[in-house]
Design an enzyme around this catalytic site. Sequence first.
Site, PDB file in Angstrom:
ATOM      1  N   THR A 112      44.879  42.575  35.009  1.00 37.08           N
ATOM      2  CA  THR A 112      43.839  41.649  35.474  1.00 37.08           C
ATOM      3  C   THR A 112      42.474  42.025  34.896  1.00 37.08           C
ATOM      4  O   THR A 112      41.681  41.155  34.529  1.00 37.08           O
ATOM      5  CB  THR A 112      43.789  41.642  37.015  1.00 37.08           C
ATOM      6  OG1 THR A 112      45.118  41.548  37.515  1.00 37.08           O
ATOM      7  CG2 THR A 112      42.982  40.471  37.541  1.00 37.08           C
ATOM      8  N   GLY A 129      41.546  45.894  39.530  1.00 37.27           N
ATOM      9  CA  GLY A 129      42.637  45.109  40.114  1.00 37.27           C
ATOM     10  C   GLY A 129      43.227  45.850  41.309  1.00 37.27           C
ATOM     11  O   GLY A 129      42.740  46.904  41.719  1.00 37.27           O
ATOM     12  N   ALA A 130      44.300  45.287  41.861  1.00 39.59           N
ATOM     13  CA  ALA A 130      45.007  45.940  42.975  1.00 39.59           C
ATOM     14  C   ALA A 130      46.447  45.442  42.977  1.00 39.59           C
ATOM     15  O   ALA A 130      46.746  44.364  42.461  1.00 39.59           O
ATOM     16  CB  ALA A 130      44.330  45.610  44.298  1.00 39.59           C
ATOM     17  N   GLY A 188      47.526  51.740  41.873  1.00 35.76           N
ATOM     18  CA  GLY A 188      48.269  52.792  41.170  1.00 35.76           C
ATOM     19  C   GLY A 188      49.587  52.329  40.603  1.00 35.76           C
ATOM     20  O   GLY A 188      50.377  53.138  40.133  1.00 35.76           O
ATOM     21  N   GLU A 200      40.764  55.794  39.134  1.00 36.53           N
ATOM     22  CA  GLU A 200      40.258  54.543  39.726  1.00 36.53           C
ATOM     23  C   GLU A 200      39.524  54.829  41.037  1.00 36.53           C
ATOM     24  O   GLU A 200      38.478  54.238  41.319  1.00 36.53           O
ATOM     25  CB  GLU A 200      41.420  53.572  39.983  1.00 36.53           C
ATOM     26  CG  GLU A 200      42.020  53.015  38.701  1.00 36.53           C
ATOM     27  CD  GLU A 200      43.268  52.178  38.935  1.00 36.53           C
ATOM     28  OE1 GLU A 200      43.549  51.313  38.105  1.00 36.53           O
ATOM     29  OE2 GLU A 200      43.971  52.398  39.937  1.00 36.53           O
ATOM     30  N   GLY A 255      44.816  48.025  34.271  1.00 35.48           N
ATOM     31  CA  GLY A 255      45.847  47.029  34.597  1.00 35.48           C
ATOM     32  C   GLY A 255      45.699  45.790  33.747  1.00 35.48           C
ATOM     33  O   GLY A 255      44.939  45.772  32.759  1.00 35.48           O
TER      34      GLY A 255
END
Length: 312
Positions: free
Chosen positions: A107, A161-162, A174, A182, A105
């Site tokens: 972040t 990240g999330a 995702g 992940e 991602g």
Amino acid sequence: MQRPGPFSTLYGRVLAPLPGRAGGAASGRGGNSWGVPGSHVQPPGCAQSGTSGGAGRTNTSSRKANSVFLDPSTMSKAEEAKKLAGHLAVKNHVRNNQVLGIGSGSTIVHAVQQIAEKVKEENLKLVCIPTSFQARQLILQYGLTLSDLDQHPEIDLAIDGADEVDADLNLIKGGGGCLTQEKIVAGYASSFIVIADFRKDSENLGDHWHKGIPIEVIPMAYVPVSRAVTQKFGGLIDLRMAVNKAGPVVTDNGNFILDWKFDRVHKWSEVNTAIKMIPGVVDTGLFINMAERVYFGMQDGSVNIKEKKPFC
Ligand code: 5RP
């Protein structure tokens, strides 16, 4: 010629809209999906809580942090917030001789930059396990040592990240389509730390993230899996479509992604287990009880740390 209909995949949606819900073509993946304050899902009877302050500021008002409109200054603040979260997490958790899981991602890019600096400054010996093609490229780009689970089946620390984090530190992941690797990397890590900006901090999943829960599926099974999920749990499912390619997104594992737009707050642990049992499902973007600490970069330049509440 394929005609749009209830089960058409021409536009990505694989099921007819349920009564009472606005239907339509599949959402593209461009842009973001954080909503304005307010939820599109029904909250459960009792609100979940249970965060405690860690090394940083304790969150006393998650609502305040969530009241975010997506104007350009919010977007640049979000980028700055990602950096703050990534840097502090690296400072607090990365040590010499660790095997590190590297998430995917935007972040995580800030964290990897910081890891590379720390390695140089402190002459650290680290080994990095990627969670995606993107993570692998990042590791190589920053001159870090690349490895895999064959050589390092035990990971000391995974950082990722999330897309959204609820009050119990359950995650939706995702958004970038890398959920399966992940989850594997986080699952084999002794410690799993999440970094995010203030927009990801929610009371309940679905408060701010409106793109749904990604489900990676074996391509031949995407229609029956879509039917099974919506018949069991309601909501709508979209087959995630590629942006600069005709057809669906194909994951790093050669699979498809379904985005399940749930219409209420569920018991996520049960739902996750049930969905994983559906034949054809590879994994879900629900990360239940996995994150031990989340670093939220805030708009005011601080970092808000939430930790898993002690089991009692
Ligand atoms: C990719 C992920 C990412 O960690 C998640 O989408 C957050 O991404 P970003 O840091 O760009 O907001 O789960 O599959």
